[in-house]
Design an enzyme around this catalytic site. Structure first.
Site, PDB file in Angstrom:
ATOM      1  N   ASN A  39       0.835  -1.202   0.000  1.00  0.00           N
ATOM      2  CA  ASN A  39       0.000   0.000   0.000  1.00  0.00           C
ATOM      3  C   ASN A  39       0.873   1.256   0.000  1.00  0.00           C
ATOM      4  OD1 ASN A  39       0.543  -0.874   2.691  1.00  0.00           O
ATOM      5  ND2 ASN A  39      -1.098   0.391   3.493  1.00  0.00           N
ATOM      6  N   GLU A  41       0.270   5.342   0.530  1.00  0.00           N
ATOM      7  CA  GLU A  41      -0.655   6.418   0.914  1.00  0.00           C
ATOM      8  C   GLU A  41      -0.060   7.771   0.531  1.00  0.00           C
ATOM      9  OE1 GLU A  41      -1.122   5.679   5.104  1.00  0.00           O
ATOM     10  OE2 GLU A  41      -2.307   3.862   4.762  1.00  0.00           O
ATOM     11  N   ASN A  42      -0.915   8.803   0.532  1.00  0.00           N
ATOM     12  CA  ASN A  42      -0.404  10.157   0.295  1.00  0.00           C
ATOM     13  C   ASN A  42      -1.257  11.151   1.076  1.00  0.00           C
ATOM     14  OD1 ASN A  42      -2.404  11.593  -1.683  1.00  0.00           O
ATOM     15  ND2 ASN A  42      -2.177   9.500  -2.458  1.00  0.00           N
ATOM     16  N   ALA A  44      -2.926  13.823   0.352  1.00  0.00           N
ATOM     17  CA  ALA A  44      -4.215  14.272  -0.176  1.00  0.00           C
ATOM     18  C   ALA A  44      -5.276  13.178  -0.083  1.00  0.00           C
ATOM     19  CB  ALA A  44      -4.056  14.717  -1.627  1.00  0.00           C
ATOM     20  N   TYR A  45      -4.843  11.936  -0.263  1.00  0.00           N
ATOM     21  CA  TYR A  45      -5.758  10.785  -0.210  1.00  0.00           C
ATOM     22  C   TYR A  45      -5.134   9.765   0.738  1.00  0.00           C
ATOM     23  CZ  TYR A  45      -7.542  13.052  -4.378  1.00  0.00           C
ATOM     24  OH  TYR A  45      -8.042  13.984  -5.256  1.00  0.00           O
ATOM     25  N   CYS A  50      -4.198   0.488  -2.422  1.00  0.00           N
ATOM     26  CA  CYS A  50      -4.045  -0.783  -1.704  1.00  0.00           C
ATOM     27  C   CYS A  50      -2.923  -1.644  -2.285  1.00  0.00           C
ATOM     28  CB  CYS A  50      -5.349  -1.574  -1.749  1.00  0.00           C
ATOM     29  SG  CYS A  50      -6.646  -0.900  -0.710  1.00  0.00           S
ATOM     30  N   GLU A  52      -3.029  -4.795  -2.986  1.00  0.00           N
ATOM     31  CA  GLU A  52      -3.534  -5.664  -4.056  1.00  0.00           C
ATOM     32  C   GLU A  52      -3.554  -4.908  -5.386  1.00  0.00           C
ATOM     33  OE1 GLU A  52      -4.836  -5.012  -1.110  1.00  0.00           O
ATOM     34  OE2 GLU A  52      -6.143  -6.618  -0.384  1.00  0.00           O
ATOM     35  N   CYS A  83     -10.527  -4.866   0.456  1.00  0.00           N
ATOM     36  CA  CYS A  83     -11.648  -3.938   0.337  1.00  0.00           C
ATOM     37  C   CYS A  83     -12.479  -4.280  -0.902  1.00  0.00           C
ATOM     38  CB  CYS A  83     -11.144  -2.503   0.289  1.00  0.00           C
ATOM     39  SG  CYS A  83     -10.418  -2.022  -1.285  1.00  0.00           S
TER      40      CYS A  83
HETATM   41  N1  THU Z   1      -5.217  -1.767   2.653  1.00  0.00           N
HETATM   42  C1  THU Z   1      -4.650  -2.571   1.701  1.00  0.00           C
HETATM   43  O1  THU Z   1      -3.612  -2.226   1.131  1.00  0.00           O
HETATM   44  N2  THU Z   1      -5.257  -3.749   1.413  1.00  0.00           N
HETATM   45  C2  THU Z   1      -6.344  -4.243   2.054  1.00  0.00           C
HETATM   46  O2  THU Z   1      -6.794  -5.346   1.720  1.00  0.00           O
HETATM   47  C3  THU Z   1      -6.976  -3.461   3.128  1.00  0.00           C
HETATM   48  C4  THU Z   1      -6.466  -2.084   3.327  1.00  0.00           C
HETATM   49  C5  THU Z   1      -4.531  -0.510   2.994  1.00  0.00           C
HETATM   50  C6  THU Z   1      -5.135   0.753   2.441  1.00  0.00           C
HETATM   51  C7  THU Z   1      -4.629   1.796   3.430  1.00  0.00           C
HETATM   52  O3  THU Z   1      -3.329   2.194   3.033  1.00  0.00           O
HETATM   53  C8  THU Z   1      -4.529   1.032   4.733  1.00  0.00           C
HETATM   54  O4  THU Z   1      -4.514  -0.350   4.392  1.00  0.00           O
HETATM   55  C9  THU Z   1      -5.658   1.296   5.710  1.00  0.00           C
HETATM   56  O5  THU Z   1      -6.893   1.177   5.092  1.00  0.00           O
END
Ligand code: THU
EC number: 3.5.4.5
Length: 130
Positions: A39, A41-42, A44-45, A50, A52, A83
């Site tokens: 995963n 992240e940044n 702004a979002y 994810c 996957e 998700c």
């Molecule tokens: N996340 C994933 O990368 N995969 C999942 O199956 C569930 C959630 C990440 C997204 C975000 O960076 C963090 O977990 C919290 O939601």
């Protein structure tokens, strides 16, 4: 090395400064090549992208078009649940019987399938009258 171990290793590279929740994913594609994602992240979002989705993007960029197996790992009390958006993305490239291994970093493993994760999914057949 097993697919779960591949996912465990790439999880270390996750960029998760907002959630602090690192996730790793590894998949085997139709060619036999293994693709990895974590995963990202940044600011702004903060939910970011994810693990996957990252592995799937790497697969498509690598020229593969199908998933034959996928594993996901996180440091969670029970095996992490992909998700909804990721379930749809996995289903785009995998048949229903494809094995999905969900794991925790401390060794709890849950085996499921793409069909079990996304029952009744929308597919191209619904558009057959167009
Ligand atoms: N996340 C994933 O990368 N995969 C999942 O199956 C569930 C959630 C990440 C997204 C975000 O960076 C963090 O977990 C919290 O939601």
């Amino acid at each position: 090395m097993s697919l779960v171990e591949d996912a465990r290793r790439v999880r270390e590279n996750a960029h998760a400064p907002y959630s602090k929740f690192k996730v790793g994913a590894a998949l085997i594609a139709g060619s036999g090549k293994v693709y990895l994602g974590c995963n990202v992240e940044n600011v702004a979002y903060p939910e970011g992208t994810c693990a996957e989705a990252g592995a799937i993007a790497a697969m498509v960029a690598g020229g593969d078009t199908s998933i034959t197996e996928i594993a996901v790992i996180a440091d969670s009390p029970k095996p992490v649940s992909p998700c909804g958006g990721c379930r749809q993305k996995i289903a785009e490239f995998a048949s229903g019987d494809v094995r999905v291994t969900l794991a925790t970093t401390d060794g709890v493993v849950h085996q499921t399938t793409v069909a079990a994760l996304l029952p009744g999914s929308f597919d191209a057949d619904y558009m057959s009258r167009v």
